[in-house]
Design an enzyme around this catalytic site. Structure first.
Site, mmCIF file in Angstrom:
data_model
loop_
_atom_site.group_PDB
_atom_site.id
_atom_site.type_symbol
_atom_site.label_atom_id
_atom_site.label_comp_id
_atom_site.label_asym_id
_atom_site.label_seq_id
_atom_site.Cartn_x
_atom_site.Cartn_y
_atom_site.Cartn_z
ATOM 1 N N TYR A 1 50.778 -29.684 -39.895
ATOM 2 C CA TYR A 1 49.732 -28.716 -40.307
ATOM 3 C C TYR A 1 48.367 -29.400 -40.435
ATOM 4 O O TYR A 1 47.357 -28.893 -39.938
ATOM 5 C CB TYR A 1 50.176 -28.115 -41.641
ATOM 6 C CG TYR A 1 49.257 -27.080 -42.246
ATOM 7 C CD1 TYR A 1 49.227 -25.781 -41.761
ATOM 8 C CD2 TYR A 1 48.456 -27.396 -43.343
ATOM 9 C CE1 TYR A 1 48.407 -24.823 -42.359
ATOM 10 C CE2 TYR A 1 47.640 -26.453 -43.940
ATOM 11 C CZ TYR A 1 47.620 -25.163 -43.441
ATOM 12 O OH TYR A 1 46.803 -24.221 -44.036
ATOM 13 N N LYS B 1 45.036 -28.593 -38.341
ATOM 14 C CA LYS B 1 43.847 -28.115 -39.062
ATOM 15 C C LYS B 1 42.661 -29.052 -38.845
ATOM 16 O O LYS B 1 41.507 -28.607 -38.814
ATOM 17 C CB LYS B 1 44.166 -27.964 -40.553
ATOM 18 C CG LYS B 1 45.102 -26.799 -40.878
ATOM 19 C CD LYS B 1 44.557 -25.478 -40.351
ATOM 20 C CE LYS B 1 45.074 -24.259 -41.091
ATOM 21 N NZ LYS B 1 44.653 -23.003 -40.425
HETATM 22 P P1 NAI Z 1 49.574 -15.649 -44.908
HETATM 23 O O1 NAI Z 1 50.905 -16.197 -44.573
HETATM 24 O O2 NAI Z 1 49.484 -14.628 -46.004
HETATM 25 O O3 NAI Z 1 48.877 -15.024 -43.633
HETATM 26 C C1 NAI Z 1 49.027 -15.539 -42.352
HETATM 27 C C2 NAI Z 1 49.273 -14.391 -41.407
HETATM 28 O O4 NAI Z 1 49.322 -14.892 -40.069
HETATM 29 C C3 NAI Z 1 50.613 -13.691 -41.664
HETATM 30 O O5 NAI Z 1 50.412 -12.303 -41.855
HETATM 31 C C4 NAI Z 1 51.407 -13.976 -40.407
HETATM 32 O O6 NAI Z 1 52.314 -12.939 -40.033
HETATM 33 C C5 NAI Z 1 50.333 -14.188 -39.372
HETATM 34 N N1 NAI Z 1 50.796 -14.968 -38.230
HETATM 35 C C6 NAI Z 1 51.566 -16.076 -38.254
HETATM 36 N N2 NAI Z 1 51.783 -16.520 -37.010
HETATM 37 C C7 NAI Z 1 51.135 -15.682 -36.172
HETATM 38 C C8 NAI Z 1 50.976 -15.639 -34.769
HETATM 39 N N3 NAI Z 1 51.550 -16.533 -33.968
HETATM 40 N N4 NAI Z 1 50.224 -14.654 -34.241
HETATM 41 C C9 NAI Z 1 49.638 -13.719 -35.039
HETATM 42 N N5 NAI Z 1 49.785 -13.711 -36.380
HETATM 43 C C10 NAI Z 1 50.511 -14.684 -36.941
HETATM 44 O O7 NAI Z 1 48.664 -16.916 -45.269
HETATM 45 P P2 NAI Z 1 47.150 -17.063 -45.757
HETATM 46 O O8 NAI Z 1 47.164 -17.916 -46.956
HETATM 47 O O9 NAI Z 1 46.463 -15.757 -45.830
HETATM 48 O O10 NAI Z 1 46.549 -17.963 -44.571
HETATM 49 C C11 NAI Z 1 45.526 -17.557 -43.701
HETATM 50 C C12 NAI Z 1 44.926 -18.783 -43.049
HETATM 51 O O11 NAI Z 1 44.282 -19.598 -44.033
HETATM 52 C C13 NAI Z 1 45.941 -19.697 -42.367
HETATM 53 O O12 NAI Z 1 45.392 -20.214 -41.186
HETATM 54 C C14 NAI Z 1 46.143 -20.804 -43.371
HETATM 55 O O13 NAI Z 1 46.600 -21.995 -42.771
HETATM 56 C C15 NAI Z 1 44.747 -20.930 -43.931
HETATM 57 N N6 NAI Z 1 44.693 -21.562 -45.237
HETATM 58 C C16 NAI Z 1 45.142 -20.915 -46.344
HETATM 59 C C17 NAI Z 1 45.071 -21.527 -47.566
HETATM 60 C C18 NAI Z 1 45.461 -20.843 -48.811
HETATM 61 O O14 NAI Z 1 45.199 -21.402 -49.908
HETATM 62 N N7 NAI Z 1 46.053 -19.649 -48.762
HETATM 63 C C19 NAI Z 1 44.607 -22.917 -47.702
HETATM 64 C C20 NAI Z 1 44.098 -23.482 -46.490
HETATM 65 C C21 NAI Z 1 44.161 -22.824 -45.298
#
Ligand code: NAI
Length: 318
Positions: free
Chosen positions: A163, A167
């Site tokens: 990851y 990133k």
């Molecule tokens: P989340 O798991 O709630 O949302 C991610 C969404 O992406 C999910 O709805 C999932 O179904 C969708 N997804 C996964 N693979 C996919 C694909 N191949 N094609 C289309 N959709 C896909 O997670 P969150 O926390 O909202 O994360 C959003 C972004 O923020 C991610 O890139 C994560 O790595 C990044 N991030 C989040 C942090 C946090 O504190 N929540 C910290 C640092 C980065």
């Protein structure tokens, strides 16, 4: 902020079925944009698929009087997502590259499948989706792109070498797009968010999570992708709990040892304190900055008269 609107603009939000992506989609729709709600609908580890997550968000937007369509493709198939925007709304203005999965495991136990899946969604997904939109952005001389990195990508994190490397890759990706897009009014910025979602639900205490509403990341992203942003391009921001802060690279003053036979490990060690001395730090933003710096510190001869070292607009082989 209250009057920043996106009427007539088309926004693609990847991974918009939950967490941060859902918050972006609801926000942009509430401010007049037409939104493509992309979500594969799989598990946190990236297995399975379902239309439910994207459909629920589209439904919420439409019930509130907004405009949205669902797309269920993986971001690895980014062209299909951009096609949805063009066929439903006739254009695309903004991409929020947000979709993500996690497969945390120590480096010692990392399997190729865990490495590849995480890189495919985060890094290749952002590449494929943004590349499909790029010709539209260039043609209309307008585009706004958000690339989602992470503190793990900036600093590394135990159990996340897959990851964090993806990133970190997104930082270089975003910085390069910022340079290539600038003259077409295509701006790309990079965010490292912190938010309560299924990604953080099991790794952060509830006491902290209550302060990490995804909605408190959204306004910063809105400022970055709004047409009124004419200055921020290629910047990195850490955003969470209602706080936002810009990051930058910092190079220590450094030491000129010698470029002859006296450049030995011992000579380097003798100047090690200078190599690490940030009291005379610089903040480079281009590959050419290092050459300029080396000329200024006499490690390289000065520019021949009338010649400047420039890399912009050229393909440089390093
Ligand atoms: P989340 O798991 O709630 O949302 C991610 C969404 O992406 C999910 O709805 C999932 O179904 C969708 N997804 C996964 N693979 C996919 C694909 N191949 N094609 C289309 N959709 C896909 O997670 P969150 O926390 O909202 O994360 C959003 C972004 O923020 C991610 O890139 C994560 O790595 C990044 N991030 C989040 C942090 C946090 O504190 N929540 C910290 C640092 C980065």
């Amino acid at each position: 902020m209250s009057d920043l609107r996106f009427d007539g603009q088309v926004v693609v939000v990847t991974g918009a079925g939950s967490g941060l992506g859902k918050a972006y989609a609801l926000f942009f729709a509430s401010r007049g944009a037409s939104v493509v709600v992309n979500d594969l609908g799989g598990s946190l580890a990236g297995s399975g698929a379902s239309a439910k997550a994207a459909d629920a968000v589209v439904n919420e937007i439409v019930v509130a009087g907004g405009k949205a369509v669902a797309n269920y493709n993986s971001v690895e198939d980014g062209a299909a997502i951009v096609d949805t925007a063009i066929s439903a709304f006739g254009r695309i203005d903004i991409i929020i590259n947000n979709a993500g999965i996690l497969r945390d495991i120590s480096f010692k136990n990392m399997k190729d499948a865990d490495w590849d899946a995480v890189h495919a969604v985060h890094l290749k997904g952002a590449y494929k989706t943004t590349q499909a939109a790029w010709p539209h952005f260039r043609k209309q001389k307008y585009g706004r792109v958000i690339v989602t990195s992470s503190a793990a990508g900036l600093y590394g994190n135990f159990g996340q070498c897959n990851y964090s490397s993806a990133k970190a890759g997104l930082i270089g990706f975003g910085e390069t797009l910022a340079k290539e897009g600038a003259k077409y009014n295509i701006f790309t910025n990079i965010i490292a968010p912190v938010a309560a979602s299924r990604m953080t639900a099991t790794v952060m205490p509830a006491e902290v999570l209550q302060y990490l509403a995804p909605e408190w990341v959204v306004p910063v992203v809105a400022v970055l992708v709004h047409p009124s942003n004419k200055t921020e391009n290629g910047s990195i921001f850490e955003i969470g709990a209602g706080h936002a802060a810009k990051l930058r690279w910092e190079r220590a003053g450094g030491a000129l040892v010698k470029c002859d036979e006296t450049m030995t490990p011992g000579a380097v060690l003798a100047k090690w304190a200078d190599v690490n001395d940030f009291t005379k730090a610089a903040h480079p933003t281009t590959t050419a900055d290092m050459v300029t710096y080396l000329r200024q510190s006499n490690a390289l001869p000065p520019n021949p008269p009338g010649e400047d070292v420039r890399f912009d607009g050229r393909v440089a082989v390093v």
